[in-house]
Structures are given as C-alpha cells and as structure tokens.
Design a protein around this motif. Sequence first.
Motif, PDB file in Angstrom:
ATOM      1  N   GLY B  13     -42.001   6.254   0.308  1.00  0.00           N
ATOM      2  CA  GLY B  13     -43.360   6.346  -0.237  1.00  0.00           C
ATOM      3  C   GLY B  13     -43.945   7.728  -0.029  1.00  0.00           C
ATOM      4  N   LEU B  16     -42.273  10.248  -2.182  1.00  0.00           N
ATOM      5  CA  LEU B  16     -42.776  10.167  -3.560  1.00  0.00           C
ATOM      6  C   LEU B  16     -44.122  10.888  -3.682  1.00  0.00           C
ATOM      7  CD1 LEU B  16     -41.963   6.551  -4.788  1.00  0.00           C
ATOM      8  CD2 LEU B  16     -41.132   8.711  -5.717  1.00  0.00           C
ATOM      9  N   ASN B  38     -49.191   9.815 -11.240  1.00  0.00           N
ATOM     10  CA  ASN B  38     -48.710   8.427 -11.190  1.00  0.00           C
ATOM     11  C   ASN B  38     -47.637   8.253 -10.130  1.00  0.00           C
ATOM     12  OD1 ASN B  38     -49.789   6.340 -13.042  1.00  0.00           O
ATOM     13  ND2 ASN B  38     -49.704   8.086 -14.426  1.00  0.00           N
ATOM     14  N   ILE B  39     -46.773   9.253 -10.008  1.00  0.00           N
ATOM     15  CA  ILE B  39     -45.739   9.175  -8.974  1.00  0.00           C
ATOM     16  C   ILE B  39     -46.378   9.154  -7.596  1.00  0.00           C
ATOM     17  CG2 ILE B  39     -43.830  10.450  -7.914  1.00  0.00           C
ATOM     18  CD1 ILE B  39     -43.153  11.404 -10.767  1.00  0.00           C
ATOM     19  N   SER B  42     -47.710   5.793  -6.969  1.00  0.00           N
ATOM     20  CA  SER B  42     -46.629   4.856  -6.638  1.00  0.00           C
ATOM     21  C   SER B  42     -46.197   5.022  -5.200  1.00  0.00           C
ATOM     22  CB  SER B  42     -45.433   5.091  -7.560  1.00  0.00           C
ATOM     23  OG  SER B  42     -45.842   5.079  -8.894  1.00  0.00           O
ATOM     24  N   PHE B  45     -48.656   3.362  -2.996  1.00  0.00           N
ATOM     25  CA  PHE B  45     -48.559   1.897  -3.065  1.00  0.00           C
ATOM     26  C   PHE B  45     -47.354   1.413  -2.271  1.00  0.00           C
ATOM     27  CE2 PHE B  45     -50.664   2.379  -7.448  1.00  0.00           C
ATOM     28  CZ  PHE B  45     -51.907   2.489  -6.836  1.00  0.00           C
ATOM     29  N   LEU B  46     -46.257   2.128  -2.428  1.00  0.00           N
ATOM     30  CA  LEU B  46     -45.051   1.760  -1.682  1.00  0.00           C
ATOM     31  C   LEU B  46     -45.323   1.782  -0.186  1.00  0.00           C
ATOM     32  CD1 LEU B  46     -42.153   0.965  -1.930  1.00  0.00           C
ATOM     33  CD2 LEU B  46     -41.522   3.378  -1.983  1.00  0.00           C
ATOM     34  N   VAL B  67     -53.075  -2.851  -2.913  1.00  0.00           N
ATOM     35  CA  VAL B  67     -52.154  -2.306  -3.903  1.00  0.00           C
ATOM     36  C   VAL B  67     -52.523  -2.786  -5.290  1.00  0.00           C
ATOM     37  CG1 VAL B  67     -49.774  -2.359  -4.703  1.00  0.00           C
ATOM     38  CG2 VAL B  67     -50.262  -1.979  -2.308  1.00  0.00           C
ATOM     39  N   ILE B  71     -53.471  -0.446  -8.282  1.00  0.00           N
ATOM     40  CA  ILE B  71     -52.758  -0.351  -9.555  1.00  0.00           C
ATOM     41  C   ILE B  71     -53.733  -0.404 -10.713  1.00  0.00           C
ATOM     42  CG2 ILE B  71     -51.196  -1.634 -11.073  1.00  0.00           C
ATOM     43  CD1 ILE B  71     -49.539  -2.270  -8.592  1.00  0.00           C
ATOM     44  N   SER B  74     -55.348   2.816 -10.900  1.00  0.00           N
ATOM     45  CA  SER B  74     -54.413   3.827 -11.368  1.00  0.00           C
ATOM     46  C   SER B  74     -54.197   3.713 -12.869  1.00  0.00           C
ATOM     47  CB  SER B  74     -53.098   3.668 -10.605  1.00  0.00           C
ATOM     48  OG  SER B  74     -52.076   4.358 -11.261  1.00  0.00           O
ATOM     49  N   THR B  78     -55.122   6.575 -15.466  1.00  0.00           N
ATOM     50  CA  THR B  78     -54.100   7.138 -16.329  1.00  0.00           C
ATOM     51  C   THR B  78     -54.548   7.072 -17.786  1.00  0.00           C
ATOM     52  OG1 THR B  78     -52.484   6.307 -14.766  1.00  0.00           O
ATOM     53  CG2 THR B  78     -51.656   7.061 -16.876  1.00  0.00           C
TER      54      THR B  78
END
Lengths: 580, 106, 491, 499
Positions: B13, B16, B38-39, B42, B45-46, B67, B71, B74, B78
């Motif tokens: 995570g 990333l 976005n990465i 992610s 979130f991970l 999370v 999302i 996010s 986005t």
Amino acid sequence: MMSHIVLNEQLQLLLLSLVPGLPLVMSCALLVKPLQGIGMRLAPWSALPALGAALLLDPGINLEVTWFFMGGRMGVDLLGQRFLLLAALVWMLSAFFGRSYLRSDPRRTSFFFFYLISMAFNFGLILAQDMLGFYLFFGLMSFSAYGLIVHTQSREARQAGKIYIVLVMVGEVLLFSGMLLMASRLPDLELTTIAATSPECVSLILLFLGFAIKAGALPMHVWLPLAHPVAPVPASAVLSGVMIKAGLLGWLRFLPVGPEMAQSGWGTIFVVMGILAAFYGVLIGLMQQEAKTVLAYSSISQMGIMTMLVGCGLLSPAFWPQVNNAVSIYALHHGLAKAALFLGVGLVVAEGGRRSVSWMMGLLLLPSLALAGLPFSSGAIAKFTVKEVVHGLPMPWSEALGLFMPLSALATMLLLCHFLKIVNGAFPRKTSISTGMLRPLLVLLAAVGGLLWFWPQLPTYAEHGADRDLLWQGLWPVLLGWGIMVVFWTWWPAGIKSSTVPAGDLLWLVYNPHDKRDGLFGKIDTQEGKGEKGIFRRIGMWMDVLEAGRGLEKKLMRWGVVGGCYLMLCLYLIFVILKI
Amino acid sequence: MIFSPGHVYGLTGLLLFIVGLAGLILCAQLLRKILAVNIMASGVFLFLVTIAHGNGVLIDPVPHAMVLTGIVVSVSSTAVALALAGRVQDMAHCRDLLKKKARGEG
Amino acid sequence: MIRLLLQGDCWLILPVILPLLGALLSFLLKKQPRLPGVLGALVTFFASAALAWKLVSHGGGRYYLGGWQPPLGISLRADGPAVLMVLMTAVTGLAVSVYAGGYFQSRINKRGEEQRHLAQERSFWPLWLLLWAALNGMFLSADIFNMYVTLELVALSSVGLTALSGKPASQVAAMRYLLVSLLGSLSFLLGVAFLYKVHGSLDLLAIGAALSLAPAVVMAMVLISVGLMLKTALFPFHFWLPPAHANALAPVSAILSGLVINGAWYLFFRFWQGVLPLVGEGAATLLAVLGGVAIVWGAYQAFCQQRLKMLVAYSTVAQIGYLFIIFPLMEMGPEQGAAAVFYFVISHSCAKAAMFLAAGTLFLQVGHDRISDLDGVRQVLPKTTFAFALGGLSLMGLPPTGGFIAKYMYLSQAVSQERWWLVAVIVAGSCLAAVYICRAVAHILSPRLVAVAGPVVVAASMEWSALALALVAMLLGFVGPLVLHLIEVAG
Amino acid sequence: MIWHDWLLVMILLSSLGPGLIIFSLAESSRASRTTLNIFGAVTKMVLVLVMILGIYRGHSFAVHFTILPGLELVLRADPLSALFVTLSSILWLFTTLYAIAYLEDSPNRSHFFGYFSLCVTVTIGIALAGNLLTFLFFFEMLTLSTYPLVVHRGTAEAMAAGKVYLVYTLAGGILLFIGVVWLHAMAGPVDFSRPGLLTPLVAGHGTTLKIIFYLLLAGVGVKAALFPLHGWLPRAMVAPAPVSALLHAVAVVKAGAFGIIRIVLDVYGLDTARTLGLLLPLMLLSSITIMYGSVRALSQDNLKRRLAFSTVSQVSYIALGISIGSPLAIMGGMVHLVHQGLMKITLFFCAGNIAETLGIHDISRMNGVGRRLPVTMAAFTLAAMGMIGLPPMAGFVSKWYLGLGALAQGQGWIVWVLVLSSLLNGAYFLPILYGAWFKEQEGEWPADSGTVGSLESHWMLIVPPVITAVVSLLVGLLANSSLSPLAWVRFIVRTGYGL
C-alpha cells in the motif's frame, strides 16, 4: 518738574494710560479709510497726553497691569519724566512739521501710521517699569521705525533699512538672551529689583551690546549714518533726537550700579568707548558731504559723551544720581537741538530760497552753537552739569575727563561748522516758506534756548553762569573751532573728497551697503531636485529586483519543485519531531 | 522481524502511494496525473484494509467503512478531475488551432 | 420537535443540514436557484448564530448523528473555536450570498451572454451551499475520518466553483487546485490510517489524550501536516492559490480566500494543538519559519502584481503565514496563542472576503482590474472602494480593526516571550502589507478625475455587502471580550 | 452623573457624525454640507466648553471601553488634554470656514470634508486618550484619515508626497506599536493618570525602558517632524492650504508633539526619564531640529515649503521645553503647542489666500502683495512676527519661558539655541514681509481672481486668518491674564504634575 495743577489719582492713571494709548488709537484710525482725514489732522496732537504726563504727573505714580503681557507696571519716575518730556516735545513738533513736509506725498498715511506706532511704543518704553515691558516696547519701537526709514522706497533707503533691520534683529536677540539670563536670577522683574542685583558678566555684555546698537555706540553705529539721511526729515529728527536715547535709557535702567560694578572694568570700558565715539564721529563726519549724514555723525559723537557719562556713574556709584541727572539733561538738550537741526535742514532743503538764506541760517546757527556749548544755551547748562559730575570723580579720571570736555566741544564745533557750510551751499531755488513747517521749528528753537532755564538745576548754573571762567570755558572752543574752519576753508575750498570714507564707515569692511541684491542671503534655491532624482534612481533598482522575484515565483510553480518540497518537508518534519 | 501477509499488504500500500506520488509529480500529462492520484488512493485503501485485518483474529469493521467511503470520494473526485481535464484539453486544442491559424496567416 | 431542538444538542447539526437542504433546493429549482440559495444562506446564518448563542449560554456539546455511537457513527462536537469558525463562516457566507445574488443579476443584465451567466448561477448556488455545509461539517467534526470526508467535499466543491468562470486560466487553475488538494487529502487519509493503526480510534480528543512518539504516529503527523499545509497553501505550497483565487468569479474568490483556506488550517491547528507539547520547539520553529517566509514572499509577490485580484490573492499567501507563526508562541501560552490566532483568522476572513468582493465589483464595473488604470474609480463606486480600503487596513493591522487587535495580541505574545525574530517578522509583515495595499489603494482612492466607464452597472447589494463585511472587520476591533469569551468555551 | 461619562464620547461624535453624513452627500448639496460642517464645529466647541468648565470645577470625565481583557480604550479629560482639545476644536472651526471658501469650486468636496471631520475626530481622540493604547489607536488612525487630504489634488506631485507621507508615518506607527506592546508586556496597561508606573522597573529594566522610550519617541517623532524624521512634512505642502493648516497647526504635527509630552510626562514621568538619562538626547535632538528646520527654510522659494520647514523648527520648541524638564520650560513648551498652532495656521491661511486670490506660490513673486491684499498680509505679518518671537506676540511668551526654564535647569546653552533660531526666523520671514509691503509690484499677478466688492478676497478667506492672527496677538499680549493659554498651562503644570 513742579506740577502746578494737581490731579487726583484716577485722572493721573487715565493720563498715564493715554500716553501710549492715544497714539495707538490714532494709528488704528489711519488704517480705516473714512477716518484717515481726521486721523491725519489729529496725528500730532496725540503726543499731548505724553506732554501732559511729563509735566503734570507725580513722579512715582504707578499703574499696575497684571493681565497685560507678562504682567507689568507703567509709571513715571524722575528719569522717565525727563525722557518723556523730550520725547513728547520732539515727536509732537516733528509731527506738526511732517504734516506740512509730506503734504504732497501720496503715501503719507502710511508714514504717519508708522510714525504714530513708533511714537506710542517710544512713550511706552519710557513709562515701562518692569523688564519685559521695557523690552516689549523697545522691540516694537525698533521694528516700527523700520517703516519710517524705508518710507521713500529709494534704493538707498532699502539698503539702509536692510542694515537697520538686521541690527535690530541682532539687538533683539541680544537683549532677549541678556534679559533671560538676568531674569533667571531675579525674584521679580521690577526695574527697582534689577538695579539692586549683583552684576553677572554674560548678561551684562549682552545687554550692553543690545542697547549699544540702538544708542549708536561704536562699532554698532553703522546703521545711523545710513538710515538718518534716507528717512524723511521728521523721521530723522525723531530717530536722532529721541529713539537713539532709548538705548541710553536702557543702560541707565538695566545696568546694576554698586561697588561690585565699580570694581569691574565696566566703567572704564564705557568711558573709553564714549571718548572714542565722540572723536571718531567728528572725524568721519568731517569727511561727509551730505548735511543729514553729518548730523548723524554728530549724533554718534554726542552719544559718545553720554556713554562716557554713564561710564562715570559706573566708576563711582556714589555719583549715580548726579549722573542720572546729568545724562537726562544732556539727552534733553541734545535731543531738542538735534531735532531742531534736522527740521531746519528739512525746511531749508524743501522750502528754502535765496532771499531768506541769512535768517534761515540763523535758525540753524542757534542749535548748532548750543550743541557746541555756547554759554547761556541749553548746551552750556548740559555741559555744566556734566562737568560737575566729572569733577567729582576720583583722581585720574577727573583730570583726563576735564581735558576731554573742552576738546569734545571744539570737535563738535568743527563738525557743525562743516555742516553749516554744506547747508549753505545746498539751497535750492524756491521762494515760499510754509508756516506749517516754520512754526514747529520755532517752538523747538525756543525750547532749545529756553527750556533748560526753567530746570530745577538751573540755579546752580545761574549762579555760576556769568562767571568769567565758565564763560570763557564755554566760549573758547566755539571761537577756536570757528577759526580753524575758516582757515581750513580758505586753504582747501573744495573740502575733503567725499569718497575718502563713505557713510557707514566700518560697515564697508564687511559688507557693501550699495549691493544691488535685495535678498539677505544671496541666492535662493527655486527648486530642490537633487534628492528626489536619487530616490527615483533607487526605485529603478528596486524594479530590477522585482523582476528577479517574479522569475523565482514561476519556478516555484513547477510540479517538480512542489514534489521536492513535499518530500523534503516530510523528512525534515520527521527529523524535527523525533529531535534527531 | 518476520513478514506477515499483513506487512506485505501494508508495505505494498505504501509503495503504491509513493509510486502514485512520483507519477503525480513527474508525469506531465493530465490524464497520467489523474491516474497517479488514483494509484495513490488505492495504496491508501490497501493500507487501511491491512489495518482492518489487524493481527488476524478480529476483523475491525471501521477501516472497511472508511475504505468504502474513500472509494466513493475517490470516484467522484476522479470524475471531476476527468471532466476538468477534458475542458483543459479542449482549450489547449483550441489555443493550438488559433496559434496555427495565426501563424499561417502571418 | 421544538422541545427536542431546545433540549438536545441537535443545534449542532443544523449548520450542516440547512445549507445542504438549500443546496438541494437550489439544485432542483433550476429556474430560480437564487431564492433558495439566499434563503438557505440566511437560515444557515441564523442557525449558526443560534448555535453560538447556545454554546455561550449552555456550554459545548456532542451530537451523534442518528444516535449512532462512535466508532461507526458520525459524531459532531461543539467547542469554542469550532463554533467561532462556524460563526465566521456564517457571517462571511451570508455577505457573500447577498453579494452573489446581486453579482449574477448584474452580469445577467449586463452583456449578451445571458444564458452562460444563468448557467453559472445555476451551478453556483448548489456548489456554494454544499461547500458551506462541508465547511461547517469539518469544523464540528469530532472524528478525523469525517474530517477527511468533509475536506474532500470542500475541495471538490471549491474546484467546481473555481472552474465556474469558464475562463481558460480558471480551468487550468482549477485542475491544479484539484490535483494538489487530492494529494493533500490522500496524505491526510494515509496519516489517519496510521493513527487508527496505533490508537484504534478516530476521535480527535481520544487520540490527542493518548499520543506518543511511536514511529507510526510520527509518520501520521508528518503526513497529516504536510497534506494540510498543501491545502492551506503555506509557502512553498502556495503556488496553486493565486491563479485559482484570482481567476474565479468574484464571490468564489471571496469564499476561497476567506473561508476555504481557514478550513484546512483549522484542521491543522486542531492536530497541532494536541501534538505541540510532544514535539518540542524545533517543529514549531520550522512552521514559524515557513510562515515567516510566506509573509515576506507573499507580500513581495503581491507588490509585484499588476492586477488587483492577483494582488489580493498573493496577500492571502502572505496572511497565511501569520496562521503558522503562532506555533512557537503557543508553547508558553497556549490559551493566549489560540486566542490571538483565532482572532486573526476571523478578522482576516472578513477583511479578505470584503476585499475580494470589492475587487470583483470593481472588475465588473470597469471591465478589468489593472491596478494602474483604476484611478478615479472612487467617484463611481465610493462604498466599494471604501470597503476595499477598510479591509486593507485590517490586513495592515491598523486600528480600529480586528486586524489591529490580532496583531496586538501576536506582538504582545512575542514581546513578552522575547522572541525578537518573531517580532521582526510580524512587524515586517505589517510594513509590507502596508506597502502593497497602499499601492492599490492609492490608485483606487486617487482623487484624480479619470473617466472610468460611465453608468454604474453593479447592483447596490454588491456594494453594501462588501461594505458590511468590511465594517464587520472593523467592528471586530471593538468586540474583543465577546470573541475571546466564545473561544474559551470548552467542548 | 451620567452625562459626565458621555460628554467625551459626544465630543468625538460631534465631528464624526457630520463627517459620516457628509461622505454620503452628493457633490452638489453645498448648503447642507456647509450647515453640517458648521453645526458640528460649533457643537464641538460648546461641548468642549462644558468640559473645560467641568474640569475647572474639579469634575473628572472618563470613559472606559474594554477591547480585550486587560486592554482598555480610555477617554479621559485632564487639563492637558483640555488644552489640546480646545486648540483643535477652535482651529477646526476656522479651518472649516476657510476650507469651505477655499474649495468653493473644486471637485470632491464631500470626500474632502468627510475626511476633514474624520481627521479632527481622531485628533480629539488623541487629545482625550487616557492610556497609551488609546493614544496609539487614534494616532494610527490619524495617519489614515489625513492621507486622503494630502493627496486631495490628485496630481502626480501630490501622489508622490502622499506616498512619502505614508511611508514615514506608517513606519513611525509601527515603531510606536512595538513600543506600546513592549511596554504593556513589561508594565501592564500604561495609564496616563499613573505616571509613577515605571519607576519600580528602572532598577531592573533600565536598558529596556530606554529602548522602549526611543521606539515611542521615533513613533511620535515622525509626526512631530523631529530632525531625521521630518522629510514628509515639506513634501506634504502640496496639499490644499486648509489641509496644510490642519496638518501643521491642528492635527498631525501637533499630535506628534502632544505625544512627546504624554510620553515624557505621563508615561515615564519626569523623574524616571531623568534617571534614565532620556531627556538630554531629546533636548539635543530638538535643538538640532530647531536649527536645521530654520536653516533649510532660508533657502526655500516656495512660500508653503518655507512655512513647512519653519514648522519643523518651531514644533521642536515643544519637545525642547518638555526635555528641559523644569516647570517653567514645560510651561513654555506646552504653551507653544497653542501658540505655534495659532501662528502657523494664520500663516498657512494667508499663504492659501495669496495662492488662491493671486495665483502666487513663490516668495520671489510676492513683491507688492501687501497693497493688493493688505488685510491678509497684515495677518501674515503678525503671525510671522510671532514666529520670530518678538514681543508681545505669542511666540515670545513661549520662548521666554523656555529660556527661563533652561536657565533654571542649568542648561544655559539652550538660550543660544533660542537666540539663533530667532535670528534665523527673522532671516527667512522678514524678507517676505519686506517684499510684500515695501517693494513695488513686478508685472501682473499670475492669476488675479479680482476683488469681491470692497474686500480683497472672499470674506470667508479673510476672516479666519484675521481672527487667528488677532488671537495669536492677544494670547501674547494678555498672557498674564487668567484666561490665557499660559494661565491654563500654569494650571496644568501645577495641578497635573505638581511642579
């Protein structure tokens, strides 16, 4: 003066306040158009209260005016009474004279305005019984007289006015500082307190110099020969006859008399300066070619004698009352005679005619000879009182001054002969004589001849007046002088060239009074650009810096920089928080 | 120190996140920047999911809720970013066209 | 229902719910978005005022949304600083709303592009009220994840608002703004994750009570700090702010500079308030140094600007610096420091919003905002120029304004703690502010008679609302005890 | 009694209210603007009179307003503030009258008079300030309310002057601000009614107190135009004549000088200041300023510029008097606050008349003006004489007491400063008088706007300078009467400071 009419106190006080008040009111009337006619007609009469006060008031009467200025007292004492008498007579008669003399002058209202306020302040200064009152009126009088000097508006008048005003300013601040120094050591500012105080060197020097300017003592006399000739005749008369006496009065009022003073060198300084001035005035005067200038130098010389007298008083304090007496008599005599001479010159120059030369010369002869001390004239009486003082002095002084007196009379005679010759050669071609001018002159002559005869001190002179010795002492300088001048004229009919020493003598060493520029201090900057240009240049430099800053800001906007900052800041914060 | 699966997930995570950060900073194109963000998301979130796993005994529901919410956030951001990027792209295109036109006439 | 309202702490939720409702209504009423918009603003204002009154009279409180307890439920918490921020938002927000009504009406009346302006207004009201709701939510939030959500909401709606003007520059600026705030909020979120990992709680107070210097916590603190610095646009992260603020529509600029910045800073402050005793002097000094550089750099850039709105935007960059130099001072006097900085925030908010509103009015009237060509505009818009000048005074810290009081508190703290370099920074900031503001004001208030565009085209409400806001900034110079009393109310 | 407390506020409101209304008036509503102006001025004078009577009877007036815990705005009327308030409110009335006529047809009058009223409100605030914070509060506001007046003409020159003015005064304001805050941090609220406040600190914090003193002095010194800080004043003379009059005589410069009095006498107290050795530097500084201003005035050809430099010099008399520190010198300094105001306002009124009626700005063109504008020049002459310090004008009284006070304190050299200053004053004023009265007119006047009936100019342009000139004569002539400023100053020094 013996007062035959007894006034009650209220009336006396009223009269006292009218002395400076009436001329002031009249001068204000001159400012208002509708009242100008009346004002001009009544102007000379506004000196009447002063005359009345001089003759009628009891010496010692005082008017306390606490609210006025810094709080003050007006009053008449013996000394003041004589000076007031002189001032009232000269101002009044000159005013009558002036009314005719300036008949056709378009700016006569302005002249009389300055004349009246000068008069008021002159009276005020004589009446003032406290330090600041005296200073106040002294300054005001000096400044108002400026208007009289520059009245004709000729270039010479302006130049003379400039010199005059500069010296007045200097005198003002000298007196200011002197009085300040004196006042700081006094419990109150009454004149009587001042007389009793112990002398202090600095303030004495300041006061001495301050009054010396007005009194025309050497070397502060330079304004006199410049200012007197350029002013209109009545103004010259009051300037020379009365106003310069204000300096003398200042000395008498402010110099502390006492044993301490006698031991200091002040007496000697006064005496020496007086003697020097008496001869110096004559010497330079003989080289002048203009009647009024010669008279001005004669005034310098005569003031020298009075300076010398003051010095005598300082040398032996015991004689101070006699000195006061002698000085005031001498001042009265000289003031009246000198005013008569000035008015006479004015009469001759303005209105004289060939036919009347002889008797008009006669008019001038009387005051001239009086000044030289002709027996039975006012001069003789004045000189007699002076000699009485001189004789009483300690040894070396009585000898030396005894020698000085006849010599000074001789010198005066020489100068006045020179004067008469100039006047004689300067008659213009006019015929009519204005009675308006003649009458005041005649009154003045009568005063010169007769007034002193009614003086309380006269009996002393009357006792000895007819003495052979005294007669001869008065007469020989006159005759000798006359003789010398006759010889001189026969040998050198052209006289001494006027360019040898111009009027204003010592002044030429430091300043050319005929300088054409009007400004006191030469050039005046009309713009000051330099400093501002510098500022603009600096602003230009700033602009460059600003450009650089803009470039840096653009760099800060790049993502790479932002990312770098992000990471660096993270790392740094970690370090800082963990205190590594 | 022994790597548990939790550690692996967690570190992945974070990795990333860092990769996304690098992309955001270093990529010039807008679309790539949006993807990079976005990465990063992610990655975070991970990381959160890893936390929820904890020591593997009790599953904490709170990070899951976080999370899920994240999302949603996010996705919407986005969307906004893409819409904006499209507009910026259009404008840049227009500007280029105008420039070319001006040059051609000049 | 009413009894419920009066008794419970559901007062807390009103400042969040009401603007949200307003946003919904104005979104739905496409024909007339202004009416629900302004009404929503008004109602929110009163709700916020009521909350403040309630707080002063009954003390702070908590509210659990729908009765759900933490950790899963959303909890709101009211204490002095939070309510002060809500109140500040309400005052500024109301003025901006009134202004916006006139602004859009004038624009619609003015030119041919009626449809575009109508569309802009249609988007403005929902976005703005949403933003307001999010801000209030952020201030009242008790847990840090909600803070993240509201942070994102604020960011998204602000980006939308920024892009609203449709100008190319604003699109680019909005894009950059979005990316930066995403970076910031994701950092924040990662930080939150770390914190939760260590503490297992999201409640700010609970975390603050149990804070240690474990590596994960340090990581969290760093991420949260840097993320919020990005969003607050502290130097050197200020790069996105001036273009975004300066190129937006006038009411939007005011909102962004006056309110949004404060929101992010508020979170930062809340975190650091708890952390500060732990981390020691170095970190606080670092923040203050950055703040100091921001003050100088922002002022310097403001001075370089040719456009009025850019100048005001850079002045925001400078003023943000003041929000950070307080931290070293708070170590020795936390209460006084907090009071000073909150005073600064509210007066800056009002003043800056007033200035942006005024600048927008000038722009609308004259058609440009080149400073050097604004001579004589005073004759056309006396109230607006006066409002601008008054706002400027507050920024300079001159009496009688709130800025003066704030600067006074700053200075007296710095002086009594003998931190002379901070005194120098504060003073330099005031001087520099004076320089750039005077530069603008000298032109705007210039008595020169220059024919600036003829008849007045701006609505009266625009002039009055800016003036009112500026007057509030001035009034803050006199109501110090009230404000301080509010700040001191505990949660 | 409740009216006691509100009287001070009402005094402030009496000009603030009209000012605010005037701002909103249209340019053309001349009558209502004039009415408001005069109404405000007269009301203020009446209120001030009530206040003075109250003070004389021993009432105390004070209003407190807390702006922060521990920070109070205090308005208090003590005899010293009554002196300044009276001066300002009387001169304001005349300046307003004058300005109404002076700006008859110029643009932006509402704006002008609005700020004008604001300015005087703030000045009164400075006068009534009861503690240092309040003083600072109004002092800073003064800068702001005068700036629009300075640049009122809007010319490039005026804008540049305005910029310089702002730079100087704002910088000074900041220094003052630091000083006030610092002092507050050290000693708590600095109330003017408790002068001994700093005495216990002298032992431990002597150096700090000194630094603070110089900070405060620099702050007020800018407005008082003390020597290195005077640069704005001559530039600011580009403003219209009423503004110059206001700057030089009523508000700004006076506020600075008043500040010096307050700081030395009420904040530090004479004894503390003397113990710390603060008086001698101030004395030197003001002496240098006196000399420097006069010397610079000599070379100015622009009349207002010369007058401006003259102000630089004259205002320092006030600081000088305070720094000498003996009762007489303090009296001299304080009374010069009034005297200088009266004389300088007359001079600026006259300069304004000459410029407005004849279009003359330079001294070199003033030849013969005395015949065209006799009344104006008469007033000018009186005031100029007073500036030189000739008896019986007001200026002499100040100088006399300064000199006596200096001697009493053993500072004899001050006398020479005064003497030299008088000489220099004479050197730059007398040529003006001479040219105006005794020289012939050279060529046409640049822009003669003609006589008005039998008057030389508009009556509202003539009456104010005549009145102020006569008053400046009277306050000197009747200095010893119980109604003169001198008497009031004596009252202040005796009751207020127990000297």
